[in-house]
Design a protein around this motif. Structure first.
Motif, mmCIF file in Angstrom:
data_model
loop_
_atom_site.group_PDB
_atom_site.id
_atom_site.type_symbol
_atom_site.label_atom_id
_atom_site.label_comp_id
_atom_site.label_asym_id
_atom_site.label_seq_id
_atom_site.Cartn_x
_atom_site.Cartn_y
_atom_site.Cartn_z
ATOM 1 N N ALA A 154 60.391 65.382 -10.143
ATOM 2 C CA ALA A 154 61.319 65.872 -11.168
ATOM 3 C C ALA A 154 60.839 65.467 -12.554
ATOM 4 C CB ALA A 154 62.724 65.346 -10.906
ATOM 5 N N LEU A 208 57.765 64.694 -13.551
ATOM 6 C CA LEU A 208 56.543 65.395 -13.950
ATOM 7 C C LEU A 208 56.828 66.856 -14.288
ATOM 8 C CD1 LEU A 208 54.095 63.805 -11.379
ATOM 9 C CD2 LEU A 208 53.961 63.594 -13.863
ATOM 10 N N LEU A 209 57.702 67.463 -13.515
ATOM 11 C CA LEU A 209 58.062 68.851 -13.821
ATOM 12 C C LEU A 209 58.752 68.935 -15.175
ATOM 13 C CD1 LEU A 209 59.348 70.157 -10.370
ATOM 14 C CD2 LEU A 209 57.397 71.032 -11.649
ATOM 15 N N GLY A 210 59.557 67.918 -15.466
ATOM 16 C CA GLY A 210 60.205 67.896 -16.773
ATOM 17 C C GLY A 210 59.190 67.842 -17.892
ATOM 18 N N GLU A 211 58.176 67.017 -17.674
ATOM 19 C CA GLU A 211 57.133 66.915 -18.690
ATOM 20 C C GLU A 211 56.417 68.250 -18.868
ATOM 21 O OE1 GLU A 211 53.432 64.051 -19.265
ATOM 22 O OE2 GLU A 211 54.954 63.189 -17.942
ATOM 23 N N LEU A 212 56.067 68.849 -17.746
ATOM 24 C CA LEU A 212 55.408 70.158 -17.815
ATOM 25 C C LEU A 212 56.299 71.169 -18.526
ATOM 26 C CD1 LEU A 212 53.253 72.215 -17.047
ATOM 27 C CD2 LEU A 212 54.350 72.454 -14.817
ATOM 28 N N LEU A 213 57.555 71.158 -18.170
ATOM 29 C CA LEU A 213 58.474 72.137 -18.744
ATOM 30 C C LEU A 213 58.590 71.979 -20.258
ATOM 31 C CD1 LEU A 213 60.271 74.493 -18.245
ATOM 32 C CD2 LEU A 213 62.068 72.952 -17.467
ATOM 33 N N ILE A 214 58.590 70.746 -20.702
ATOM 34 C CA ILE A 214 58.633 70.527 -22.154
ATOM 35 C C ILE A 214 57.416 71.156 -22.814
ATOM 36 C CG2 ILE A 214 58.421 68.767 -23.949
ATOM 37 C CD1 ILE A 214 60.212 66.991 -22.313
ATOM 38 N N GLN A 215 56.264 70.956 -22.206
ATOM 39 C CA GLN A 215 55.062 71.573 -22.752
ATOM 40 C C GLN A 215 55.185 73.091 -22.785
ATOM 41 O OE1 GLN A 215 52.562 69.932 -24.072
ATOM 42 N NE2 GLN A 215 53.646 68.023 -23.633
ATOM 43 N N LEU A 216 55.624 73.642 -21.666
ATOM 44 C CA LEU A 216 55.706 75.100 -21.577
ATOM 45 C C LEU A 216 56.727 75.647 -22.558
ATOM 46 C CD1 LEU A 216 55.580 75.695 -17.716
ATOM 47 C CD2 LEU A 216 53.720 75.769 -19.365
ATOM 48 N N GLU A 217 57.835 74.958 -22.675
ATOM 49 C CA GLU A 217 58.865 75.456 -23.586
ATOM 50 C C GLU A 217 58.389 75.369 -25.028
ATOM 51 O OE1 GLU A 217 62.280 73.220 -22.396
ATOM 52 O OE2 GLU A 217 62.891 74.743 -20.954
ATOM 53 N N ASP A 228 63.964 68.407 -21.540
ATOM 54 C CA ASP A 228 63.754 69.843 -21.420
ATOM 55 C C ASP A 228 65.080 70.578 -21.255
ATOM 56 O OD1 ASP A 228 64.416 68.829 -19.028
ATOM 57 O OD2 ASP A 228 62.912 69.889 -17.872
ATOM 58 N N GLU A 275 67.174 69.218 -10.652
ATOM 59 C CA GLU A 275 66.110 68.669 -11.476
ATOM 60 C C GLU A 275 64.741 69.074 -10.948
ATOM 61 O OE1 GLU A 275 66.569 65.162 -13.371
ATOM 62 O OE2 GLU A 275 68.728 65.032 -13.118
ATOM 63 N N ARG A 332 63.827 73.212 -12.390
ATOM 64 C CA ARG A 332 62.598 73.132 -13.187
ATOM 65 C C ARG A 332 61.499 74.007 -12.622
ATOM 66 N NH1 ARG A 332 63.998 67.239 -14.068
ATOM 67 N NH2 ARG A 332 64.654 67.208 -16.244
ATOM 68 N N CYS A 335 59.886 76.829 -14.882
ATOM 69 C CA CYS A 335 58.439 76.822 -15.133
ATOM 70 C C CYS A 335 57.818 78.137 -14.683
ATOM 71 C CB CYS A 335 57.760 75.671 -14.391
ATOM 72 S SG CYS A 335 58.008 74.035 -15.110
ATOM 73 N N VAL A 348 49.644 68.077 -20.779
ATOM 74 C CA VAL A 348 49.906 67.056 -19.763
ATOM 75 C C VAL A 348 48.571 66.390 -19.427
ATOM 76 C CG1 VAL A 348 50.748 66.639 -17.440
ATOM 77 C CG2 VAL A 348 51.801 68.426 -18.844
#
Lengths: 176, 176
Positions: free
Chosen positions: A157, A159-168, B12, B34, B38, B42, B148
């Motif tokens: 969760a 790591l996906l959050g981190e990725l999602l922030i990047q993507l957003e 996010d 979560e 996500r 994504c 990332v």
DNA sequence: CCGAGATCTTTCACGAGTAAATTACCTGCT
DNA sequence: AGCAGGTAATTTACTCGTGAAAGATCTCGG
């Protein structure tokens, strides 16, 4: 090649695909596939089979998203706000609202000052439906995820959050 | 905590949604959101904006998937095999093959023994197109992921692989 | 006060995917 | 041999989403 029993002997589907690419193009950096390919595959599998409790209530996921958005914000929203919040086009929202209105799950009200805008809110039936379905849906999702242990779920969760922030930041708001 | 950019103050989009739910239903276990929320978000962002190199070549992702499948397996495939491999319906494959055949990217050949089945293979143009686009697509994806850092990408890929194995076992082959 | 331009929502035409029916063919049983 | 039943691919009818244009309304500068 493979072990010949039903399941893929080594890893998931994407791992197999990556291995095939490596055979054909050994010098290709397939790193991105291992993330993006898996995200897409996971999403496809989830969307395909994961919404059983919703379908039981005669709702598709996008429709439920509208109801959920209204429920969790706790106040009325305009169609544009719903579109923004659910990441969909205005046209799609119009159609969904028409459907949900016919089913008596949402109501609309015109704005007194600005007659272009509409305000949408849940009816009691709509609110009750969300409150009834959401726990079932979450329980279902929990069951689907139960094969991954809690610690890893937590890491995933995050790591996906981190990725999602990047993507957003990168794709969602390219203009700043 | 804020990135200074003032967009999402904390985390996010999904984190915000989860927080809203917690406010309305404090006793709800939102854990599954979560991860699943996500993953879906994504995938939506990626699919929406991420295929620039493909679109430049006039191809949509599902069409490219067909070409890629043929390229990476290295041999002819029947429409059913392509459908299985790309996780799509037979009808969809029929349409895509029609399109790709018209563009001269794939060829079909009937089976000598069993005249129900067709064998599909890449033309030279099709193979060249895949070989030209794939590195661009991967470079593009690498750029999208570049926010990332490498270690976390690796962890993320591994955890997604684990999740995918669960999903494929649970949803992809529910019956033995 | 009026008109140009912006904004909110809906309508329209179309593309793409699906499930179910259809066509064509193979295989095994009697 | 001949037919019952299964499988491969396609066609059909439909759903749902999208972008673009339309319709309606607001706002602001002159």
């Amino acid at each position: 090649m493979t072990a010949g029993n039903g399941r893929t002997a080594t890893g998931d589907t994407v791992a197999k695909v990556v291995r095939q690419w490596q055979t054909v193009h050994p010098d290709l950096d397939t790193g991105p596939m291992e993330i993006i390919g898996r995200v897409n595959r996971c999403a496809a599998l989830l969307q395909q089979a994961e919404d059983a409790p919703l379908r039981r209530a005669g709702l598709a996921r996008p429709e439920f998203d509208v109801l959920g958005t209204l429920r969790r914000t706790g106040h009325e929203l305009t169609p544009s706000e719903i579109a923004r919040e659910t990441f969909s086009s205005g046209a799609a929202v119009t159609k969904r609202l028409k459907l949900l209105t016919e089913r008596g799950l949402v109501e609309r009200r015109g704005d007194a000052r600005d007659r272009r805008v509409a305000h949408v809110r849940l009816t009691d039936a709509g609110r009750d439906l969300v409150d009834a379905i959401l726990p079932e849906q979450l329980a279902y999702e929990r069951a689907v995820l139960s094969g991954v242990d809690a610690d890893r779920q937590h890491d995933l969760a995050a790591l996906l959050g981190e990725l999602l922030i990047q993507l957003e930041g990168r794709l969602g708001a390219p203009r700043v």
